[in-house]
Enzyme design. Structure first.
Site, PDB file in Angstrom:
ATOM      1  N   GLN A  27      13.952   6.615 -20.013  1.00  0.00           N
ATOM      2  CA  GLN A  27      12.553   7.020 -20.143  1.00  0.00           C
ATOM      3  C   GLN A  27      11.753   5.923 -20.820  1.00  0.00           C
ATOM      4  O   GLN A  27      10.662   5.571 -20.389  1.00  0.00           O
ATOM      5  CB  GLN A  27      12.430   8.303 -20.966  1.00  0.00           C
ATOM      6  CG  GLN A  27      12.834   9.547 -20.220  1.00  0.00           C
ATOM      7  CD  GLN A  27      12.008   9.757 -18.968  1.00  0.00           C
ATOM      8  OE1 GLN A  27      10.783   9.775 -19.035  1.00  0.00           O
ATOM      9  NE2 GLN A  27      12.677   9.888 -17.839  1.00  0.00           N
ATOM     10  N   HIS A  42      10.142   3.035 -18.959  1.00  0.00           N
ATOM     11  CA  HIS A  42       9.038   3.294 -18.023  1.00  0.00           C
ATOM     12  C   HIS A  42       7.731   2.678 -18.510  1.00  0.00           C
ATOM     13  O   HIS A  42       6.963   2.117 -17.728  1.00  0.00           O
ATOM     14  CB  HIS A  42       8.808   4.796 -17.870  1.00  0.00           C
ATOM     15  CG  HIS A  42       9.513   5.405 -16.703  1.00  0.00           C
ATOM     16  ND1 HIS A  42       9.245   5.035 -15.407  1.00  0.00           N
ATOM     17  CD2 HIS A  42      10.475   6.352 -16.628  1.00  0.00           C
ATOM     18  CE1 HIS A  42      10.007   5.744 -14.589  1.00  0.00           C
ATOM     19  NE2 HIS A  42      10.763   6.539 -15.300  1.00  0.00           N
ATOM     20  N   GLU A  87       8.360  16.948 -19.953  1.00  0.00           N
ATOM     21  CA  GLU A  87       8.420  16.693 -18.511  1.00  0.00           C
ATOM     22  C   GLU A  87       9.871  16.813 -18.017  1.00  0.00           C
ATOM     23  O   GLU A  87      10.143  17.497 -17.033  1.00  0.00           O
ATOM     24  CB  GLU A  87       7.893  15.279 -18.258  1.00  0.00           C
ATOM     25  CG  GLU A  87       7.918  14.832 -16.818  1.00  0.00           C
ATOM     26  CD  GLU A  87       7.551  13.364 -16.683  1.00  0.00           C
ATOM     27  OE1 GLU A  87       7.589  12.638 -17.707  1.00  0.00           O
ATOM     28  OE2 GLU A  87       7.228  12.941 -15.552  1.00  0.00           O
ATOM     29  N   HIS A  88      10.778  16.176 -18.731  1.00  0.00           N
ATOM     30  CA  HIS A  88      12.206  16.207 -18.382  1.00  0.00           C
ATOM     31  C   HIS A  88      13.021  16.755 -19.534  1.00  0.00           C
ATOM     32  O   HIS A  88      12.762  16.421 -20.686  1.00  0.00           O
ATOM     33  CB  HIS A  88      12.732  14.804 -18.079  1.00  0.00           C
ATOM     34  CG  HIS A  88      11.949  14.044 -17.061  1.00  0.00           C
ATOM     35  ND1 HIS A  88      11.081  13.029 -17.414  1.00  0.00           N
ATOM     36  CD2 HIS A  88      11.890  14.148 -15.706  1.00  0.00           C
ATOM     37  CE1 HIS A  88      10.532  12.534 -16.310  1.00  0.00           C
ATOM     38  NE2 HIS A  88      10.997  13.190 -15.266  1.00  0.00           N
ATOM     39  N   ASP A 121      15.246  11.489 -10.431  1.00  0.00           N
ATOM     40  CA  ASP A 121      14.186  10.542 -10.079  1.00  0.00           C
ATOM     41  C   ASP A 121      14.297  10.096  -8.629  1.00  0.00           C
ATOM     42  O   ASP A 121      13.305   9.681  -8.027  1.00  0.00           O
ATOM     43  CB  ASP A 121      14.279   9.284 -10.967  1.00  0.00           C
ATOM     44  CG  ASP A 121      13.700   9.531 -12.346  1.00  0.00           C
ATOM     45  OD1 ASP A 121      12.852  10.433 -12.479  1.00  0.00           O
ATOM     46  OD2 ASP A 121      14.121   8.820 -13.289  1.00  0.00           O
ATOM     47  N   HIS A 127     -24.801  45.198  -2.326  1.00  0.00           N
ATOM     48  CA  HIS A 127     -23.350  45.417  -2.233  1.00  0.00           C
ATOM     49  C   HIS A 127     -23.089  46.900  -1.951  1.00  0.00           C
ATOM     50  O   HIS A 127     -22.334  47.260  -1.049  1.00  0.00           O
ATOM     51  CB  HIS A 127     -22.648  45.045  -3.543  1.00  0.00           C
ATOM     52  CG  HIS A 127     -22.447  43.577  -3.743  1.00  0.00           C
ATOM     53  ND1 HIS A 127     -23.492  42.695  -3.885  1.00  0.00           N
ATOM     54  CD2 HIS A 127     -21.312  42.839  -3.828  1.00  0.00           C
ATOM     55  CE1 HIS A 127     -23.003  41.471  -4.062  1.00  0.00           C
ATOM     56  NE2 HIS A 127     -21.690  41.529  -4.026  1.00  0.00           N
TER      57      HIS A 127
END
Lengths: 436, 436
Positions: free
Chosen positions: B258, B261, B326-327, B360, B419
């Protein structure tokens, strides 16, 4: 009102004008909304009280931001039995439809023995915005709160402005029906900001839904990303597709039912009979003279109303797809055949006995729908707005050995060395162990 | 790197700091992004060419914005067979998982004989953003294009910046695998603006998806409402939950996968064993010294990395839910038992043999996932991003007579006369006809 005929050589140019007639609403309020949000983030409850005093002429303290259960009950008790019964019928039907919407989880094991899954999980909390003042609609409460309840959201907070301090008994009764007990008497961009970022008194929510004016819509857009929102709600619109076998008076009423919502609402008739179109337009004019909300409805009809005469129903469905209307009525003998060709519409009302107003209240599907052509890519409110997905991958050594090398190859190709090593080092250890 | 121990009395204060460590990214680029979008809306292709020249040092004309099929094929042909085979395995697995995601339509008829439905319909078009330069990832192409294809989107446009004019053969090969032939060599906020509003050369799309830098994320946020987008992608993050039975070197690699990245990426280890934590941290340090992307990974690890030592796994799942990562990797003997307590995570990787890097590339579920705690209310990319719902109501006279009066009562209560009339006038006509 604009009159279009597809046989007119200038049709497409004039139709483009219709598509863009209502332009970019909300753009103009971006700056004031940003200021309001910053103020609420910076000063919390104090800002909420000041802004509510300014916009709603209501004097509040942090202690009185939230309605007491007594206030809710006393207000709700004023609703007459026949109205309560109607709310209960609506709630039951809305609940049943949204329960049918609930998706199922995925749990699959593939040929490599790798187990893949997808779990739907409810949000922890949701904030429901309910317009106040003349547009305080109990049906909005049901349409926002019930999908959240069905999805399994545990905490439901509600914000409803009370201009002049007046509570709306119908809104309170609807909230009670949905089991909503956390209600704040605030509205506008300040309410959205409070629900998104929280204050000492109001805990933040995970997602904010509900219709509102341009300020509310802009505020939702500005907090989006930090907080979830439903699709940006713009002014309402309807397209009525009708042949001459219909009663012009009923078609006129359906058009006016949209027009009376908002000066920016848009009502469009598509028909294959010019004479029928004229009868509808004439009835609209007559009815406009006696309608209680005639000022609003007339502005909407004169500025944005439209009649389109088509040569065939194929043209009609093309026009519907280009407009991507929030509401579509198909008043034809075979409404299913026509709607099979419709790719973009928030909700479709089929047949001569199915006015859009039925769906506003008791039909069952949600009445919070994508406006301003966003039906091209978005959908009405649903249980999906109150659920999110978590995917899962579970593998043993064999599964990793089967697909891991391909992953390591792609990591290498992408130049992400640690990604590759986290796969290849596991594979190496397993292989060595295997060959011991 | 921050070291936390739940037995520390100051734990919660320090944990709060961890939650907010990466702050409000993107805020600062709001103004320049607004200018870029306005420029593209005002000057179209000319603005695109100028901005691409400035940001990517590539000279383009409207005629060369789009890649030719020859350019795509020639570039893709440079991909070695083993890499192509890996891409094909990934594509097959991603396609299979997303096909399993496809929802079913609703068609129900209730006790009143009213037919209610919900149809899932694919978007007409989607725009796929693929980061360029050092972060040009073929896996991003697969993860964005294949769900759109599976959903049934007919037109897929792709934008990928080509800094210095360089095409990425892997990205081109992945696009070919997905049948994407409409590719523009532009990136950044200008690419998002072009796909949202269109230019003479580039037709607008209904929804824009794909990861990108802060400019791309901010641009997607600014066009949202006019165009659909996926959730705002922020810097990546992972939480690894591991006991001391794991190999510290493998846990360290998963954290670094991670960290490599992005300098803003966040890698968090949660364990119940302080000694094990120390071994992992030591291995991270050793590996950082030799990793090719060590500058990025070290910045990420030192600024945002964290180790949390817990007293029991119950504490661990509470911390995971607060981080809403996220993960999430669950490297325990019974990962299912642990993940049953996880309510907020984009994707979960279960077991000691299931590193996040597997997901991934070749796992099957999507790798475009909610970041920065948005997993509280949003989900990973899926076929649902490329589908929308249209609800339908169909009723005959009997159905209208059964529930219409309740609708009319609510319309009356809400003060929407037209209506109410659109319902009550139909009911009156039917009743009179009935009693004739």
């Amino acid at each position: 009102m604009i009159y279009l005929d597809t046989s007119d050589p200038a049709f497409f140019l004039r139709f483009q004008a219709l598509l863009t007639a209502r332009g970019q609403q909300g753009e103009s309020v971006a700056a004031p909304v940003r200021d309001i949000i910053q103020d609420v983030r910076a000063r919390g409850d104090a800002a909420l009280c000041e802004l509510t005093e300014r916009f709603d002429r209501v004097t509040l303290t942090p202690q009185t931001l939230r309605l007491t259960q007594e206030e809710i009950s006393e207000s709700a008790a004023q609703v007459p039995p026949e109205t309560r019964a109607a709310l209960e019928l609506a709630a039951a039907r809305i609940t049943a439809f949204h329960e049918a919407q609930m998706p199922r989880d995925l749990d699959m094991t593939d040929a490599e023995g790798i187990r893949l899954g997808m779990r739907w999980i409810a949000l922890d909390s949701a904030g429901l915005y309910v317009p106040g003042g003349k547009a305080a609609y109990p049906s909005s409460v049901l349409m926002n709160a019930l999908p959240a309840r069905v999805a399994g959201v545990e905490r439901l907070a509600m914000c409803v402005p009370t201009p002049g301090g007046e509570l709306n008994p119908l809104v309170m009764a609807a909230a009670q029906l949905c089991g909503v007990t956390e209600i704040y008497r605030i509205g506008g961009a300040q309410a959205v900001a409070a629900m998104a970022y929280g204050t000492v008194t109001i805990a933040p929510v995970d997602r904010i839904t509900g219709p509102g004016n341009a300020y509310v819509a802009e505020a939702k857009k500005q907090v989006y990303g930090h907080t979830g929102i439903d699709s940006i709600a713009g002014p309402s619109e309807i397209v009525v597709v009708a042949d001459s076998a219909n009663d012009p008076a009923l078609v006129a009423l359906d058009l006016l039912a949209q027009a009376e919502h908002d000066e920016l609402a848009q009502a469009v008739l598509i028909t294959d009979d010019a004479a029928f179109a004229e009868r509808v337009v004439a009835t609209v004019e007559e009815t406009l003279a006696i309608l209680s909300r005639r000022e609003i409805a007339r502005r909407s009809w004169e500025d944005y109303g439209a009649v389109v005469v088509v040569r065939d129903w194929g043209e009609a469905s093309e026009i519907v797809n280009a407009l991507a209307p929030e509401h579509l009525e198909v008043m034809l003998d075979d409404p299913r055949a026509f709607s099979a060709g419709v790719r973009h519409a928030g909700a479709i009302f089929m047949g001569r006995h199915c006015p859009e107003a039925l769906g506003d209240y008791v039909g069952g599907p949600n009445h919070v729908l994508p406006t301003s052509r966003t039906a091209r890519f978005s959908s009405g409110l649903s249980v999906f707005d109150f659920l999110k997905r978590t995917t899962t991958i579970e593998t043993d050594a064999a599964g990793l050995l089967a697909i891991g090398p391909a992953g390591a190859e792609l990591a290498r190709a992408e130049g992400l060395e640690a990604h590759g090593l986290s796969l290849s080092e596991r594979i190496r250890r397993l292989t060595e162990k295997g060959s011991e």
